[in-house]
Design an enzyme around this catalytic site. Structure first.
Site, PDB file in Angstrom:
ATOM      1  N   SER A  31       0.826  -1.209   0.000  1.00 35.76           N
ATOM      2  CA  SER A  31       0.000   0.000   0.000  1.00 35.76           C
ATOM      3  C   SER A  31       0.858   1.255   0.000  1.00 35.76           C
ATOM      4  CB  SER A  31      -0.862   0.061   1.268  1.00 35.76           C
ATOM      5  OG  SER A  31      -1.647  -1.060   1.385  1.00 35.76           O
ATOM      6  N   HIS A  62      -9.282  -3.252 -10.210  1.00 34.86           N
ATOM      7  CA  HIS A  62      -8.279  -3.587  -9.199  1.00 34.86           C
ATOM      8  C   HIS A  62      -7.241  -4.580  -9.710  1.00 34.86           C
ATOM      9  CE1 HIS A  62      -9.979  -2.104  -5.164  1.00 34.86           C
ATOM     10  NE2 HIS A  62     -10.504  -1.398  -6.144  1.00 34.86           N
ATOM     11  N   HIS A  84      -4.018 -11.219  -2.316  1.00 39.13           N
ATOM     12  CA  HIS A  84      -4.064 -11.594  -0.900  1.00 39.13           C
ATOM     13  C   HIS A  84      -4.893 -12.858  -0.698  1.00 39.13           C
ATOM     14  CE1 HIS A  84      -3.273  -7.213  -0.712  1.00 39.13           C
ATOM     15  NE2 HIS A  84      -2.546  -7.527   0.341  1.00 39.13           N
ATOM     16  N   TYR A  86      -6.872 -13.401   1.737  1.00 40.54           N
ATOM     17  CA  TYR A  86      -8.224 -13.068   2.223  1.00 40.54           C
ATOM     18  C   TYR A  86      -9.199 -12.746   1.090  1.00 40.54           C
ATOM     19  CZ  TYR A  86      -6.719  -8.142   1.812  1.00 40.54           C
ATOM     20  OH  TYR A  86      -6.255  -6.957   1.348  1.00 40.54           O
ATOM     21  N   GLU A  87      -8.686 -12.535  -0.113  1.00 42.80           N
ATOM     22  CA  GLU A  87      -9.597 -12.291  -1.247  1.00 42.80           C
ATOM     23  C   GLU A  87     -10.261 -13.574  -1.715  1.00 42.80           C
ATOM     24  OE1 GLU A  87      -8.055  -9.243  -4.205  1.00 42.80           O
ATOM     25  OE2 GLU A  87      -6.267  -9.587  -2.990  1.00 42.80           O
ATOM     26  N   ALA A 114       2.181  -3.218   4.268  1.00 44.74           N
ATOM     27  CA  ALA A 114       1.716  -2.373   5.367  1.00 44.74           C
ATOM     28  C   ALA A 114       1.425  -3.290   6.540  1.00 44.74           C
ATOM     29  CB  ALA A 114       0.451  -1.635   4.954  1.00 44.74           C
ATOM     30  N   MET A 212      -1.159  -8.985   6.650  1.00 43.54           N
ATOM     31  CA  MET A 212      -1.987  -9.977   5.944  1.00 43.54           C
ATOM     32  C   MET A 212      -1.348 -10.465   4.645  1.00 43.54           C
ATOM     33  SD  MET A 212      -5.607  -7.986   6.434  1.00 43.54           S
ATOM     34  CE  MET A 212      -5.994  -7.130   7.975  1.00 43.54           C
ATOM     35  N   SER A 213      -0.034 -10.408   4.559  1.00 47.42           N
ATOM     36  CA  SER A 213       0.635 -10.824   3.310  1.00 47.42           C
ATOM     37  C   SER A 213       2.074 -11.244   3.629  1.00 47.42           C
ATOM     38  CB  SER A 213       0.644  -9.656   2.313  1.00 47.42           C
ATOM     39  OG  SER A 213       1.450  -8.609   2.814  1.00 47.42           O
ATOM     40  N   ASN A 236       0.017   1.738  11.633  1.00 48.36           N
ATOM     41  CA  ASN A 236      -0.766   2.038  12.829  1.00 48.36           C
ATOM     42  C   ASN A 236      -0.239   1.168  13.956  1.00 48.36           C
ATOM     43  OD1 ASN A 236      -2.213  -0.030  10.921  1.00 48.36           O
ATOM     44  ND2 ASN A 236      -2.776  -0.624  12.995  1.00 48.36           N
ATOM     45  N   HIS A 248      -9.267   0.993   7.464  1.00 52.47           N
ATOM     46  CA  HIS A 248      -8.460   0.862   6.256  1.00 52.47           C
ATOM     47  C   HIS A 248      -7.994   2.244   5.793  1.00 52.47           C
ATOM     48  CE1 HIS A 248      -6.910  -0.770   2.607  1.00 52.47           C
ATOM     49  NE2 HIS A 248      -7.811  -0.199   1.838  1.00 52.47           N
TER      50      HIS A 248
END
Ligand code: HPA
Length: 275
Positions: A31, A62, A84, A86-87, A114, A212-213, A236, A248
């Site tokens: 990101s 995307h 990802h 999660y997709e 990120a 997450m990656s 964060n 997000h």
């Protein structure tokens, strides 16, 4: 579509019909790094949707693309947009792009992402060099029949993130005046952010950041003998570490703010790879 190897070879043939560019290094952009191509002498671009069998996001607009070109004098390929778990993709599809970039010729892989900071000394916007990872909460990407053409059944993971590459990146950070934290990255599946209890667990397990990656891509790359390094933008502090809920948008804003030093660090590091 046949085996994992047939699928990745098929993707390679699609690429080779469009470009014979041979990269030495591959980059996966996380990101906030969407403008990275501004620093490259671009030779070719191939949209993921042009590659037969390549995992393409079902969300319109995307899709993402491979960009081939020269960073200073180093031939690189990079992914603008990654896949990802999660997709909803199979893990073998999540790591297919990394395997493909190795087959294109890249011996070195730069992974960026990120993350949420778990180490209480971290602040939003920090850059963290990955020294190791914890991947065992997500499915291992090598599960299934071993692809002998790519690597061995039981690959060693003692030094996933290459020590020499870490030294190059640390030197580059010093030269650019960028504070670079170091730590262990823990991959979770997402897409929900962690609960505060999961963040405490991650800290107890020795993690400094969660995301997450990345870890599964690093495993697939090491399986193939690539030299791997990773840098995370800590966007964060993870859930429960501040009174604020996570969003997000907050992650994207922090990633955008860190983009300039992150890009400088990548450029300096990659340009010094063969010095
Ligand atoms: N958790 C997981 N992934 C993330 C986070 C987080 O707090 N921030 C950015 N990516």
């Amino acid at each position: 579509m046949g085996t994992v190897y047939e699928k990745v070879q098929n993707c390679l043939q699609c690429i080779r019909k469009k470009t014979d560019f041979v990269p030495k290094a591959a980059l996966v952009l996380g990101s906030g790094l969407g403008d990275f191509a501004d620093n490259i002498r671009v030779e070719a671009e191939i949209g993921y949707e042009e590659i037969e069998g390549f995992p393409v996001s079902t969300v319109p607009g995307h899709a993402g693309k491979f960009i081939f070109g020269y960073l200073k004098d180093v031939p690189v390929v990079f992914m603008k947009g990654r896949v990802h778990f999660y997709e909803g993709y199979h893990m073998e599809d999540v790591v297919l792009p990394v395997r493909l970039m190795k087959l294109m010729g890249a011996g070195i892989l730069f992974l960026t992402n990120a993350s949420g900071g778990v180490n209480p000394s971290f602040r939003a916007g920090d850059l963290m060099l990955l020294t190791d990872h914890i991947s065992c909460f997500v499915q291992n990407p090598l599960i299934g029949p071993n692809v002998d053409e790519l690597g061995t059944r039981f690959p060693d993971m003692t030094a996933i993130y290459d020590g020499q590459l870490q030294e190059i990146i640390k030197r580059a950070a010093k030269e650019e005046g960028i504070v670079l934290k170091e730590g262990v990255y823990l991959q979770l599946s997402g897409p929900s952010f962690e609960s505060p209890a999961e963040v405490r667990m991650a800290r107890m397990l020795g993690a400094d950041a969660v995301g997450m990656s990345t870890a599964v891509e690093a495993i697939a790359a090491r399986h193939m003998g690539m030299r791997v390094c990773g840098i995370s933008c800590v966007c964060n502090l993870a859930a429960g570490m501040t009174p604020n809920p996570l969003s997000h948008e907050e992650v994207q804003e922090a990633a955008a703010r860190a983009a300039a030093p992150f890009t400088s660090l990548l450029i300096k590091s990659i340009s010094q790879l063969w010095d």
